[in-house]
Design an enzyme around this catalytic site. Structure first.
Site, PDB file in Angstrom:
ATOM      1  N   ASP A  61       0.824  -1.210   0.000  1.00  0.00           N
ATOM      2  CA  ASP A  61       0.000   0.000   0.000  1.00  0.00           C
ATOM      3  C   ASP A  61       0.860   1.263   0.000  1.00  0.00           C
ATOM      4  O   ASP A  61       2.091   1.204  -0.043  1.00  0.00           O
ATOM      5  CB  ASP A  61      -0.941  -0.064   1.215  1.00  0.00           C
ATOM      6  N   ASP A  69     -10.210   3.314  -3.632  1.00  0.00           N
ATOM      7  CA  ASP A  69     -10.925   2.117  -3.158  1.00  0.00           C
ATOM      8  C   ASP A  69     -12.315   1.982  -3.770  1.00  0.00           C
ATOM      9  O   ASP A  69     -13.074   2.948  -3.829  1.00  0.00           O
ATOM     10  CB  ASP A  69     -11.063   2.176  -1.633  1.00  0.00           C
TER      11      ASP A  69
HETATM   12  C1  GAL Z   1      -6.215   1.139   1.210  1.00  0.00           C
HETATM   13  C2  GAL Z   1      -6.279   0.143   0.067  1.00  0.00           C
HETATM   14  C3  GAL Z   1      -7.345  -0.884   0.392  1.00  0.00           C
HETATM   15  C4  GAL Z   1      -6.987  -1.579   1.690  1.00  0.00           C
HETATM   16  C5  GAL Z   1      -6.799  -0.546   2.795  1.00  0.00           C
HETATM   17  C6  GAL Z   1      -6.284  -1.175   4.070  1.00  0.00           C
HETATM   18  O1  GAL Z   1      -5.222   2.058   0.952  1.00  0.00           O
HETATM   19  O2  GAL Z   1      -6.561   0.821  -1.120  1.00  0.00           O
HETATM   20  O3  GAL Z   1      -7.470  -1.805  -0.667  1.00  0.00           O
HETATM   21  O4  GAL Z   1      -5.823  -2.331   1.503  1.00  0.00           O
HETATM   22  O5  GAL Z   1      -5.887   0.459   2.411  1.00  0.00           O
HETATM   23  O6  GAL Z   1      -6.101  -0.243   5.084  1.00  0.00           O
END
Ligand code: GAL
Length: 390
Positions: free
Chosen positions: A130, A186
């Site tokens: 991430d 997301d």
């Molecule tokens: C976001 C990511 C999500 C998930 C989340 C977890 O940045 O896009 O898919 O992994 O973090 O905190």
């Protein structure tokens, strides 16, 4: 890396985030692995079981190493990986290029080589990486660091980069070594989100292919508004939306397949209804997604950067078949037409197409000269076509 084919095709699997958020534990992961086998998902090609954020303790140990939360994962990650492997599946985990993950657990910044080694020792096959709390260093440097660490950790670990498409990652992510890359923010479990993400990638259609697939985010097929993240105290995500109709889930799945996006399921696979299983295991759509060439489709519209809401896309498959897909992302029923001349088949060739519609899995007769479709709002058609003599 030993496995020269890692990431050749778009990865397929399940990820814990959309449904479970922080409420992830050993039992959920094991039962999801069981369900992947028993429901027929494994036979359909899904192989990765991936734990997203929130799996570790808040602190590294005295040697600076990551520690799995013993309350959530009492048997430890190695044992869990062994369990997943015993089912003939592969095991994935999650970290971040900043000092903290998005939910504020330890990230891998400045620990890349140690963490890659830890993941290798645990038997991890896939790492989602991430982009939260990113230090002031170019993203391409941070993703290269982890890619280098993974490629030299002694185990084949597929690198799933997740920087949401910022810093124009489509231009440089392939060269870091990532086998897939998240190109969007997301996803939420509603039609507005699906449409937004889908249309946002049409102008980037060619920035995807074997060994580095554009990941439009996890599938929300079968969630029906049941995502748990919104109730999550540690991380206020935004997934528990209204849910979608089955037509919308089918169109979502078909579009991800046409785009060669990784197919990472986000619903609770321990508890799927018949329609969800049917959509997720549609072998004709999966075959398009998994075609060895992962050839980018072409978009038949004037400006891919500002795509219209209903359009055709055409994709060449490695066996000579051609896929013609009609998508209607608009809120009205649309009559659409496509001149075969525009896709390279003028009438003078004496050829026509024999078509099979992959969403409903029915014979669609012949297409010659002009295809006309009447497509309901949020619906689609995906014709797999063979060239035959007229
Ligand atoms: C976001 C990511 C999500 C998930 C989340 C977890 O940045 O896009 O898919 O992994 O973090 O905190």
């Amino acid at each position: 890396m030993e496995n020269k084919y890692l990431g050749l095709r778009a990865p397929m699997g399940w990820n814990s985030w959309n449904t479970f958020g922080e409420e992830i534990n050993e039992d959920v992961v094991k039962r999801s692995a069981d369900a992947m086998v028993e429901s027929g998902l494994k036979d359909a090609g899904y192989e990765y079981i991936v734990i997203d954020d929130c799996w570790s303790l808040r602190q590294r140990d005295e040697n600076g190493l990551l520690v799995a939360d013993p309350e959530k994962f009492p048997s430890g990650m190695k044992a869990l990986a062994d369990y997943v492997h015993s089912k003939g599946l592969k095991f994935g985990m999650y970290s971040c290029d900043g000092p903290l993950t998005c939910a504020k657990y330890p990230g891998s910044f400045d620990h890349e080589f140690d963490d890659a080694k830890t993941f290798a020792q645990w038997g991890v096959d896939f790492l989602k990486y991430d982009n939260c709390f990113k230090p002031k260093i170019d993203g391409n440097i941070l993703y290269r660091r982890m890619a280098m660490a993974l490629r030299n950790c002694g185990r084949d670990i597929l690198f799933s980069a997740c920087n949401w498409g910022v810093e124009h990652s489509e231009r440089w992510i392939n060269s870091t070594g990532a086998q897939m890359y998240r190109s969007t923010g997301d996803i939420r479990d509603d039609w507005t989100s699906i449409r937004k993400l889908a249309l946002s990638q049409i102008g980037k259609i060619t920035h995807s292919g074997p060994y580095c697939h554009n990941d439009i985010d996890m599938l929300v097929v079968g969630m029906y508004g049941k995502g748990d993240c919104i109730n999550n105290a540690a991380y206020v995500g935004d997934f528990a939306s209204s849910g979608c109709t089955d037509t919308e889930y089918r169109t979502h799945f078909a579009f991800w397949c046409m785009m060669n996006s990784p197919l990472m399921i986000g619903c609770d696979i321990r508890d799927m209804n018949e329609e969800t299983v049917k959509i997720l295991t549609n072998k004709d759509l999966i075959a398009i997604n998994q075609d060895i060439e992962s050839r980018a489709p072409f978009y038949l519209g004037s400006n891919p950067d500002e795509p219209r809401e209903y359009f055709y896309m055409v994709k060449m498959l490695s066996d000579g078949d051609i896929v013609i897909a009609a998508f209607n992302f608009s809120d009205k029923k649309r009559t659409m037409s496509l001149d075969m001349f525009d896709i390279g088949l003028p009438i003078t060739t004496g050829k026509k197409f024999k078509a099979f519609e992959c969403v409903t899995q029915t014979d669609a007769g012949f297409i010659s000269e002009v295809l006309v479709d009447s497509v309901e709002a949020h619906d689609c058609r995906v014709y797999r076509c063979k060239l035959v003599d007229r």
